[in-house]
Structures are given as structure tokens and as C-alpha cells.
Design an enzyme around this catalytic site. Structure first.
Site, mmCIF file in Angstrom:
data_model
loop_
_atom_site.group_PDB
_atom_site.id
_atom_site.type_symbol
_atom_site.label_atom_id
_atom_site.label_comp_id
_atom_site.label_asym_id
_atom_site.label_seq_id
_atom_site.Cartn_x
_atom_site.Cartn_y
_atom_site.Cartn_z
ATOM 1 N N GLU A 62 18.140 31.777 21.006
ATOM 2 C CA GLU A 62 17.622 31.119 22.202
ATOM 3 C C GLU A 62 16.116 31.310 22.379
ATOM 4 O O GLU A 62 15.498 30.666 23.228
ATOM 5 C CB GLU A 62 18.361 31.620 23.448
ATOM 6 C CG GLU A 62 19.817 31.216 23.515
ATOM 7 C CD GLU A 62 20.737 32.004 22.587
ATOM 8 O OE1 GLU A 62 21.688 31.394 22.055
ATOM 9 O OE2 GLU A 62 20.507 33.212 22.364
ATOM 10 N N CYS A 84 16.055 41.473 18.282
ATOM 11 C CA CYS A 84 16.570 42.415 17.291
ATOM 12 C C CYS A 84 17.917 41.922 16.776
ATOM 13 O O CYS A 84 18.862 41.741 17.548
ATOM 14 C CB CYS A 84 16.716 43.800 17.902
ATOM 15 S SG CYS A 84 17.346 45.017 16.730
ATOM 16 N N GLU A 89 29.279 42.975 9.939
ATOM 17 C CA GLU A 89 30.207 42.880 8.814
ATOM 18 C C GLU A 89 30.310 41.471 8.234
ATOM 19 O O GLU A 89 31.037 41.255 7.269
ATOM 20 C CB GLU A 89 31.585 43.351 9.269
ATOM 21 C CG GLU A 89 31.588 44.812 9.677
ATOM 22 C CD GLU A 89 32.943 45.266 10.187
ATOM 23 O OE1 GLU A 89 33.915 44.491 10.103
ATOM 24 O OE2 GLU A 89 33.012 46.400 10.679
ATOM 25 N N HIS A 92 26.509 36.697 9.511
ATOM 26 C CA HIS A 92 25.830 36.305 10.747
ATOM 27 C C HIS A 92 24.340 36.659 10.748
ATOM 28 O O HIS A 92 23.516 35.879 11.219
ATOM 29 C CB HIS A 92 26.546 36.965 11.933
ATOM 30 C CG HIS A 92 26.121 36.461 13.262
ATOM 31 N ND1 HIS A 92 26.397 35.185 13.696
ATOM 32 C CD2 HIS A 92 25.435 37.055 14.258
ATOM 33 C CE1 HIS A 92 25.908 35.018 14.906
ATOM 34 N NE2 HIS A 92 25.316 36.135 15.278
ATOM 35 N N ASN A 117 5.705 36.815 15.911
ATOM 36 C CA ASN A 117 7.155 36.937 15.772
ATOM 37 C C ASN A 117 7.532 38.390 15.531
ATOM 38 O O ASN A 117 7.332 38.914 14.446
ATOM 39 C CB ASN A 117 7.661 36.054 14.639
ATOM 40 C CG ASN A 117 9.178 36.020 14.573
ATOM 41 O OD1 ASN A 117 9.868 36.812 15.204
ATOM 42 N ND2 ASN A 117 9.695 35.097 13.793
#
Length: 154
Positions: A62, A84, A89, A92, A117
Site C-alpha cells: 500500500e 519491513c 514460509e 510471499h 526507499n
């Protein structure tokens, strides 16, 4: 890279700058520390409190849309992205880090607004904690340096 030789710069002066910060709340303990270090460095470099605007968003994906909304206001000399992403696992981490990074870059290029950034991408919480203060300070320095550079280019 953490602890990398970042080269030398001219002294930074943020006295006349307005800076917008977009902070992701996911991994909020880390992103709050990023923000605190970034904010303290902006103040230390002369940016006035009244010229710092902070908004928060749910997560790293977002961040770009909020950056774009701030950039379109044309009130800011530079923007800062804080977030962050920590490996879990699944795949993603790669998706979120690649898409958020590409989004931040796209906003910067499309709006001609410098964006520092500082969305961390780490393997674990320990790596994030080890980087949170340095990367927060770095983001403040990058924003100020790039704001001056783009102003000098015209």
C-alpha cells in the site's frame, strides 16, 4: 548493504525542505523504529517539524499509492517509504518486495519526486532489528540529498 561504504557527500541542509513519509504498519515494531530514526535525522539535518508529514498504511504493497497521493499534492521536496518485509514460509517475500519496490520507483519516475526507499527486506526479525536505525537515518539523508540534486538540475 548493511554497513556498506556509502561514499562521501556534501553537508546536508534540510532547513527549507518539506518531506513526506509513508510508513507501513506491518511489522510495526520495526517500522516505528525506522520512523523514529528517520524523523530524528530529518530534524538533526534542519527539516522543521511542521514540514514533515507522516502517513501510515497497512503494509508495503500500500506504500506506493500513498506516495503517489502525496507526490500529486506537489507540497513535498522529497518522500520517504518505510516498511519491513520479513521472509516467511512461502514465496510471499519476493512478491511483496518486488511489487512494492517497483511501485515506489514508478511513482518517483512518473511524478518526478525523489523517494528514499527504506522498505527493508530481510530473512528474519534479527536482521531487520539490526538495520532499522541505520536505514531510517539513511532514508532521511537520501531524501534531502536527492531533493537538492533535483532542484539543482531544474
Amino acid at each position: 548493504m548493511f554497513g556498506a561504504d556509502k561514499g562521501s557527500t556534501q553537508p546536508l541542509d534540510g532547513k527549507k525542505l518539506a518531506i513526506g513519509i509513508v510508513q507501513a504498519r506491518f511489522n510495526e515494531g520495526i517500522t516505528n523504529a525506522l520512523y523514529e530514526a528517520c524523523h530524528a535525522e530529518l530534524i538533526a539535518l534542519g527539516v522543521q517539524e511542521k514540514n514533515i508529514k507522516r502517513v501510515t498504511v497497512p503494509g508495503a504493497l500500500e506504500v506506493p499509492i500513498a506516495l503517489q497521493a502525496l507526490a500529486e499534492q506537489d507540497d513535498f521536496d522529497a518522500l520517504i517509504a518505510l516498511g519491513c518485509i520479513i521472509r516467511g514460509e512461502t514465496y510471499h517475500l519476493e512478491i511483496v518486495s518486488n511489487e512494492s519496490g517497483a511501485g515506489v520507483t514508478r511513482v518517483s519516475l512518473e511524478t518526478h519526486t525523489p523517494i528514499a526507499n527504506a522498505i527493508l527486506t530481510t530473512e528474519n526479525v534479527s536482521q531487520a532489528v539490526a538495520r532499522q536505525e541505520e536505514k531510517g537515518r539513511d532514508a532521511a539523508r537520501v531524501a534531502i540529498e536527492m531533493a537538492h540534486l533535483l532542484a539543482s538540475i531544474g
